[in-house]
Design an enzyme around this catalytic site. Structure first.
Site, PDB file in Angstrom:
ATOM      1  CB  CYS A 140      -0.928  -0.007   1.229  1.00 10.55           C
ATOM      2  SG  CYS A 140      -2.357   1.091   1.027  1.00 10.55           S
TER       3      CYS A 140
ATOM      4  CG  ASP B   4      -3.781  -0.485  10.571  1.00 12.27           C
ATOM      5  OD1 ASP B   4      -2.791  -0.841  11.237  1.00 12.27           O
ATOM      6  OD2 ASP B   4      -3.710   0.318   9.627  1.00 12.27           O
TER       7      ASP B   4
END
Length: 203
Positions: free
Chosen positions: A9, A131
């Site tokens: 990412c 996360d």
């Protein structure tokens, strides 16, 4: 070999595209129009970068409290294959976005308590991403907070060469998501990207 997929990412340069095209992760993410993120790219930059991406790699647009129309437009144009919602988007937001596109959605959740993890399980998004809270800090969260997860999820937060194999074997995520863990001096590092992909592929 694990069946776990890998997402890299925060791509923002053509050199990053060249690195992932060589390493061949399953997904790559573009942080789109997110003020305050040094990884953010404009819509036009995202289009330019995605156009050079290997066709076997799915492009994911990462949005933070963006207008639903922005994510839907990029999805429906085929610029990105999936949208990752990384802000305070709620179920009503997801319902509105579903009316604009039928493409897959990922909803990110910060996991600080077991209750956070349980809330994530209830999301109607196609995938959830777990996360530690403030994306891209390189700090993992306490995986023991997670219950048994019976739906496909992305595991993010502080993943790198030192703990990637453990994360795959212990947590069995659908995919692992790396950003700062494959960077050197805040820029994507082709060598780290290749190593991370090789670890997940089981070499």
């Amino acid at each position: 070999m694990s069946g776990t997929k890998i997402k890299i990412c925060g791509l923002r340069r053509m050199e990053d595209i060249q690195a992932v095209n060589e390493a061949k992760p399953d997904f790559c993410g573009f942080v789109i129009e997110v003020p305050g993120s040094f990884r953010s790219v404009t819509v036009s930059q995202a289009k330019e970068l995605a156009a050079e991406l290997d066709r076997d790699i799915q492009a994911v647009g990462v949005f933070v409290n963006a207008p639903e129309t922005l994510a839907a437009e990029l999805l429906n144009q085929g610029i990105i294959s999936m949208a990752q919602l990384h802000g305070q988007e709620d179920e009503a937001y997801i319902r509105r976005l579903r009316k604009l596109t039928d493409r897959p959605l990922i909803k990110a959740f910060s996991v600080r308590t077991r209750k956070d993890a349980e809330k994530a399980m209830e999301s109607t998004a196609d995938y959830i991403l777990l996360d530690q809270g403030s994306g891209g800090t390189g700090i993992p969260f306490d995986w023991s907070l997670l219950p048994v997860i019976e739906r496909p999820f992305f595991l993010a937060g502080g993943l790198g060469e030192d703990n990637l194999e453990t994360a795959v074997h212990r947590m069995h995520p659908y995919a692992v998501d790396l950003s700062s863990g494959v960077e050197t001096d805040m820029w994507k590092d082709p060598v780290k990207i290749k190593r991370a992909v090789d670890i997940v592929r089981g070499f």
